[in-house]
Design an enzyme around this catalytic site. Structure first.
Site, mmCIF file in Angstrom:
data_model
loop_
_atom_site.group_PDB
_atom_site.id
_atom_site.type_symbol
_atom_site.label_atom_id
_atom_site.label_comp_id
_atom_site.label_asym_id
_atom_site.label_seq_id
_atom_site.Cartn_x
_atom_site.Cartn_y
_atom_site.Cartn_z
ATOM 1 N N CYS A 32 -1.797 -2.617 10.139
ATOM 2 C CA CYS A 32 -0.925 -1.991 9.145
ATOM 3 C C CYS A 32 0.090 -2.994 8.607
ATOM 4 O O CYS A 32 0.286 -3.105 7.393
ATOM 5 C CB CYS A 32 -0.218 -0.786 9.763
ATOM 6 S SG CYS A 32 0.787 0.163 8.591
ATOM 7 N N CYS B 150 6.709 -8.346 12.658
ATOM 8 C CA CYS B 150 5.652 -7.819 11.790
ATOM 9 C C CYS B 150 4.612 -8.872 11.443
ATOM 10 O O CYS B 150 3.475 -8.554 11.129
ATOM 11 C CB CYS B 150 6.250 -7.242 10.500
ATOM 12 S SG CYS B 150 7.069 -8.471 9.461
#
Length: 257
Positions: A134, A241
């Protein structure tokens, strides 16, 4: 055969370029790493120019500090914002409010590729089963596109934010580019004092305990005694991330830019 014979030469040239950039970043760190953040910003703009230089901002908990400093030097410098499609509404409103407050004239918004969302995340719930994938679709690949034409960029990262950032330099090489962290040595006390002194607008989520703000499905309020990023991907081993890690360089070479 001709294309194959040239490939090692191209790889060798890329490696040499990266070595030169690493040496340049190390030299800048040794000479200028101790400067005040405002001076780092001014120096960086002067060194790298305007055409291939930008700042990257999440418009998160303490983003106002770097953006205010930047605006005082040049409010027209590009500011890159990654719109993942999963931000809190408060963050999006805060982005627009800060841009107005500071007169930022060049906020550039990058979004995930529609084709990647259709292929990998058609229901918008990929974060429930593969949080890394994601992030790659919604942040890493858009970030790769955003910085591909740049030679250097500014971030708001600080050493105190997480155990993974305690040795964060002000100037660092990331592949063939230089990443600059003017606030690396600043503490939460420094940030709070600057915010008060300049009466800067705060992200409204801070009042609810969000000390580091990312996408709403994967962000929780921070816990007392833990680092500022404790609410990011809470309960998982993930701490970044990927836009500040080697995944970014891989995406730059793997994506169709």
């Amino acid at each position: 055969m001709l294309a194959k014979s040239r490939q090692p030469e191209a790889e060798a040239g890329a490696a040499a370029d990266e070595e030169a950039v690493a040496a340049e970043a190390a030299g800048l760190e040794a000479r200028y790493g101790g400067l005040a953040p405002q001076d780092v910003i001014t120096l960086s703009i002067g060194r790298f120019g305007y055409e291939r230089f930008a700042a990257v901002s999440s418009f998160g908990a303490d983003s106002a500090v770097l953006l205010h400093m930047l605006a005082r030097v040049d409010p027209g410098l590009p500011v890159i914002f990654l719109d993942t499609g999963k931000h809190f509404e408060e963050t999006l409103r805060y982005r627009d409010a800060l841009a107005a407050d500071f007169g930022l004239r060049n906020v550039r918004v990058y979004e995930p590729l529609p084709s990647a969302l259709v292929l990998r995340d058609p229901q918008g719930d990929l974060h429930k089963t593969d949080v890394d994938a994601c992030c790659n679709i919604r942040k890493v690949e858009p970030m790769a596109r955003a910085v591909e034409p740049l030679v250097a960029w500014l971030t708001g990262r600080k050493r105190f934010q997480a155990a993974t950032r305690t040795a964060l330099p002000v100037f660092e090489a990331t592949g063939p580019r230089i990443r600059i962290n003017p606030l690396a040595r600043w503490t939460s006390t420094d940030l709070a004092a600057y915010m008060r002194a300049h009466q800067l607008r705060e992200n409204p989520l801070v009042a609810y305990g969000y000390l580091s703000i990312g996408c709403f499905p994967c962000t929780q309020p921070g816990k007392p005694g833990e680092d500022a990023r404790s609410g990011r991907w809470a309960g998982q081993a993930k701490t970044e991330c990927g836009i500040h890690l080697s995944d970014l360089d891989h995406s730059l070479t793997a994506s169709s830019l």
